[in-house]
Scaffold this motif. Structure first.
Motif, PDB file in Angstrom:
ATOM      1  N   TRP A   1      33.298  42.401  42.167  1.00 38.93           N
ATOM      2  CA  TRP A   1      33.859  41.333  42.996  1.00 38.93           C
ATOM      3  C   TRP A   1      34.206  40.145  42.110  1.00 38.93           C
ATOM      4  O   TRP A   1      33.490  39.868  41.144  1.00 38.93           O
ATOM      5  N   VAL A   2      35.307  39.455  42.426  1.00 39.59           N
ATOM      6  CA  VAL A   2      35.626  38.208  41.733  1.00 39.59           C
ATOM      7  C   VAL A   2      35.055  37.042  42.535  1.00 39.59           C
ATOM      8  O   VAL A   2      35.004  37.095  43.762  1.00 39.59           O
ATOM      9  N   LYS A   3      34.614  36.004  41.823  1.00 36.99           N
ATOM     10  CA  LYS A   3      34.018  34.825  42.442  1.00 36.99           C
ATOM     11  C   LYS A   3      34.957  33.641  42.251  1.00 36.99           C
ATOM     12  O   LYS A   3      35.341  33.321  41.126  1.00 36.99           O
ATOM     13  N   THR A   4      35.328  32.997  43.342  1.00 28.02           N
ATOM     14  CA  THR A   4      36.189  31.812  43.260  1.00 28.02           C
ATOM     15  C   THR A   4      35.341  30.579  42.969  1.00 28.02           C
ATOM     16  O   THR A   4      34.152  30.545  43.297  1.00 28.02           O
ATOM     17  N   PRO A   5      35.946  29.551  42.380  1.00 27.72           N
ATOM     18  CA  PRO A   5      35.196  28.305  42.198  1.00 27.72           C
ATOM     19  C   PRO A   5      35.091  27.579  43.542  1.00 27.72           C
ATOM     20  O   PRO A   5      35.938  27.762  44.413  1.00 27.72           O
ATOM     21  N   PRO A   6      34.054  26.761  43.712  1.00 30.68           N
ATOM     22  CA  PRO A   6      33.997  25.958  44.939  1.00 30.68           C
ATOM     23  C   PRO A   6      35.161  24.960  44.935  1.00 30.68           C
ATOM     24  O   PRO A   6      35.575  24.489  43.882  1.00 30.68           O
ATOM     25  N   VAL A   7      35.696  24.672  46.111  1.00 32.02           N
ATOM     26  CA  VAL A   7      36.808  23.732  46.239  1.00 32.02           C
ATOM     27  C   VAL A   7      36.429  22.700  47.293  1.00 32.02           C
ATOM     28  O   VAL A   7      36.226  23.057  48.461  1.00 32.02           O
ATOM     29  N   GLY A   8      36.313  21.436  46.884  1.00 33.07           N
ATOM     30  CA  GLY A   8      35.912  20.400  47.828  1.00 33.07           C
ATOM     31  C   GLY A   8      34.559  20.732  48.425  1.00 33.07           C
ATOM     32  O   GLY A   8      33.593  20.964  47.718  1.00 33.07           O
ATOM     33  N   MET A   9      34.498  20.810  49.748  1.00 29.32           N
ATOM     34  CA  MET A   9      33.253  21.132  50.441  1.00 29.32           C
ATOM     35  C   MET A   9      33.075  22.644  50.624  1.00 29.32           C
ATOM     36  O   MET A   9      32.035  23.084  51.078  1.00 29.32           O
ATOM     37  N   ALA A  10      34.086  23.419  50.264  1.00 29.92           N
ATOM     38  CA  ALA A  10      34.010  24.876  50.428  1.00 29.92           C
ATOM     39  C   ALA A  10      33.233  25.497  49.272  1.00 29.92           C
ATOM     40  O   ALA A  10      33.490  25.203  48.103  1.00 29.92           O
ATOM     41  N   ARG A  11      32.286  26.366  49.606  1.00 25.52           N
ATOM     42  CA  ARG A  11      31.511  27.090  48.600  1.00 25.52           C
ATOM     43  C   ARG A  11      32.378  28.134  47.904  1.00 25.52           C
ATOM     44  O   ARG A  11      33.470  28.450  48.359  1.00 25.52           O
ATOM     45  N   SER A  12      31.841  28.699  46.846  1.00 26.63           N
ATOM     46  CA  SER A  12      32.498  29.837  46.197  1.00 26.63           C
ATOM     47  C   SER A  12      32.617  30.975  47.204  1.00 26.63           C
ATOM     48  O   SER A  12      31.812  31.083  48.127  1.00 26.63           O
ATOM     49  N   ALA A  13      33.609  31.816  46.993  1.00 31.70           N
ATOM     50  CA  ALA A  13      33.795  32.983  47.850  1.00 31.70           C
ATOM     51  C   ALA A  13      34.040  34.187  46.945  1.00 31.70           C
ATOM     52  O   ALA A  13      34.312  34.039  45.751  1.00 31.70           O
ATOM     53  N   TYR A  14      33.938  35.378  47.521  1.00 30.78           N
ATOM     54  CA  TYR A  14      34.061  36.614  46.756  1.00 30.78           C
ATOM     55  C   TYR A  14      35.121  37.518  47.373  1.00 30.78           C
ATOM     56  O   TYR A  14      35.189  37.659  48.586  1.00 30.78           O
ATOM     57  N   MET A  15      35.924  38.145  46.481  1.00 29.32           N
ATOM     58  CA  MET A  15      36.926  39.108  46.918  1.00 29.32           C
ATOM     59  C   MET A  15      36.705  40.400  46.131  1.00 29.32           C
ATOM     60  O   MET A  15      36.492  40.363  44.912  1.00 29.32           O
ATOM     61  N   SER A  16      36.774  41.528  46.806  1.00 32.44           N
ATOM     62  CA  SER A  16      36.625  42.815  46.130  1.00 32.44           C
ATOM     63  C   SER A  16      37.751  43.011  45.122  1.00 32.44           C
ATOM     64  O   SER A  16      38.907  42.690  45.386  1.00 32.44           O
ATOM     65  N   GLU A  17      37.397  43.578  43.976  1.00 33.24           N
ATOM     66  CA  GLU A  17      38.407  43.849  42.952  1.00 33.24           C
ATOM     67  C   GLU A  17      39.318  45.013  43.322  1.00 33.24           C
ATOM     68  O   GLU A  17      40.254  45.311  42.588  1.00 33.24           O
ATOM     69  N   ILE A  18      39.089  45.638  44.470  1.00 31.69           N
ATOM     70  CA  ILE A  18      40.033  46.645  44.960  1.00 31.69           C
ATOM     71  C   ILE A  18      41.442  46.051  44.988  1.00 31.69           C
ATOM     72  O   ILE A  18      42.421  46.729  44.702  1.00 31.69           O
ATOM     73  N   PHE A  19      41.536  44.780  45.336  1.00 29.08           N
ATOM     74  CA  PHE A  19      42.834  44.154  45.568  1.00 29.08           C
ATOM     75  C   PHE A  19      43.455  43.529  44.322  1.00 29.08           C
ATOM     76  O   PHE A  19      44.545  42.976  44.400  1.00 29.08           O
ATOM     77  N   LEU A  20      42.779  43.613  43.163  1.00 25.00           N
ATOM     78  CA  LEU A  20      43.395  43.113  41.934  1.00 25.00           C
ATOM     79  C   LEU A  20      44.406  44.131  41.426  1.00 25.00           C
ATOM     80  O   LEU A  20      44.187  45.333  41.509  1.00 25.00           O
ATOM     81  N   VAL A  21      45.503  43.644  40.876  1.00 22.78           N
ATOM     82  CA  VAL A  21      46.528  44.505  40.306  1.00 22.78           C
ATOM     83  C   VAL A  21      45.995  45.061  38.984  1.00 22.78           C
ATOM     84  O   VAL A  21      45.403  44.332  38.188  1.00 22.78           O
ATOM     85  N   GLY A  22      46.202  46.345  38.750  1.00 19.13           N
ATOM     86  CA  GLY A  22      45.770  46.989  37.507  1.00 19.13           C
ATOM     87  C   GLY A  22      44.369  47.553  37.636  1.00 19.13           C
ATOM     88  O   GLY A  22      43.635  47.251  38.564  1.00 19.13           O
ATOM     89  N   GLY A  23      44.010  48.410  36.718  1.00 19.45           N
ATOM     90  CA  GLY A  23      42.670  48.990  36.732  1.00 19.45           C
ATOM     91  C   GLY A  23      42.540  50.100  37.757  1.00 19.45           C
ATOM     92  O   GLY A  23      43.459  50.408  38.498  1.00 19.45           O
ATOM     93  N   GLY A  24      41.362  50.687  37.810  1.00 20.47           N
ATOM     94  CA  GLY A  24      41.095  51.793  38.714  1.00 20.47           C
ATOM     95  C   GLY A  24      39.815  51.563  39.483  1.00 20.47           C
ATOM     96  O   GLY A  24      39.201  50.494  39.394  1.00 20.47           O
ATOM     97  N   ASN A  25      39.407  52.574  40.228  1.00 17.01           N
ATOM     98  CA  ASN A  25      38.181  52.484  41.017  1.00 17.01           C
ATOM     99  C   ASN A  25      36.998  52.078  40.156  1.00 17.01           C
ATOM    100  O   ASN A  25      36.736  52.666  39.110  1.00 17.01           O
ATOM    101  N   ASP A  26      36.324  51.052  40.577  1.00 18.52           N
ATOM    102  CA  ASP A  26      35.083  50.540  39.994  1.00 18.52           C
ATOM    103  C   ASP A  26      35.185  50.170  38.510  1.00 18.52           C
ATOM    104  O   ASP A  26      34.187  50.197  37.800  1.00 18.52           O
ATOM    105  N   GLU A  27      36.360  49.806  38.045  1.00 18.95           N
ATOM    106  CA  GLU A  27      36.509  49.281  36.691  1.00 18.95           C
ATOM    107  C   GLU A  27      36.491  47.767  36.738  1.00 18.95           C
ATOM    108  O   GLU A  27      37.246  47.166  37.500  1.00 18.95           O
ATOM    109  N   PRO A  28      35.644  47.115  35.931  1.00 19.30           N
ATOM    110  CA  PRO A  28      35.662  45.655  35.897  1.00 19.30           C
ATOM    111  C   PRO A  28      36.971  45.175  35.293  1.00 19.30           C
ATOM    112  O   PRO A  28      37.618  45.896  34.520  1.00 19.30           O
ATOM    113  N   ASP A  29      37.387  43.976  35.649  1.00 20.14           N
ATOM    114  CA  ASP A  29      38.617  43.410  35.094  1.00 20.14           C
ATOM    115  C   ASP A  29      38.376  43.067  33.621  1.00 20.14           C
ATOM    116  O   ASP A  29      37.395  42.388  33.299  1.00 20.14           O
TER     117      ASP A  29
END
Length: 135
Positions: free
Chosen positions: A101-129
C-alpha cells in the motif's frame, strides 16, 4: 489534493479497468518482473513521491487494509503524492492482488491515507514499487 468520499459508478470503474488492461503493458503478466512506471521524487515537496495510477474514485483508507474505513478517494489526473509504501492486508480487484500500500502525507487536518498498489501503473501482483522507500 484528496477529495471527500463521493459516489462512484461501477460502469466507469469497469471502463477504466478495461482500458488499463488493453493499454497498460505494466499490468500484463509479461511485465511482472519489472516496474515500468516507478514512482518518482516530487521536486516541489521534498520527501514525497509522485505515483501514476489508473482508474478513478479509488478508495483511500485509514489503514493499509481493504477492510479499513474509506476516508477519501483518489484525485483526478492519475497522479497521487505519497510518502512511502508499507505491507498491509491483501487487496484484490479483478484478477489482481496486492499486499503493498502507498501512504499519502497528511494534508491540513486530514490524516495520511492508504491506497492499494493494485492501482499503480507498472509492476505486477504483490511487487513493491521500485521508486518508493518502505515506511
Amino acid at each position: 489534493m484528496l477529495t471527500l468520499v463521493g459516489a462512484g459508478t461501477k460502469g466507469a470503474a469497469a471502463v477504466a479497468l478495461a482500458a488499463a488492461l488493453l493499454l497498460s503493458p505494466g499490468l500484463t503478466p509479461s511485465a511482472r518482473a519489472a516496474d515500468s512506471a516507478p514512482c518518482t521524487p516530487d521536486r516541489n515537496y521534498p520527501g514525497t513521491f509522485l505515483c501514476q495510477f489508473w482508474g478513478s474514485d479509488i478508495n483511500l483508507r485509514s489503514d493499509p487494509d481493504p477492510g479499513a474505513p474509506v476516508t477519501a478517494t483518489s484525485p483526478a489526473g492519475g497522479v497521487l503524492r505519497v510518502q512511502c509504501q508499507v505491507k498491509g492486508g491483501r487487496a484484490t480487484y479483478g484478477g489482481y492482488w496486492h499486499t503493498w500500500w502507498v501512504k499519502t502525507p497528511p494534508v491540513g487536518m486530514a490524516r495520511s491515507a492508504y491506497m492499494s498498489e493494485i492501482f499503480l501503473v507498472g509492476g505486477g501482483n504483490d511487487e513493491p514499487d521500485s521508486g518508493l522507500p518502505t515506511c
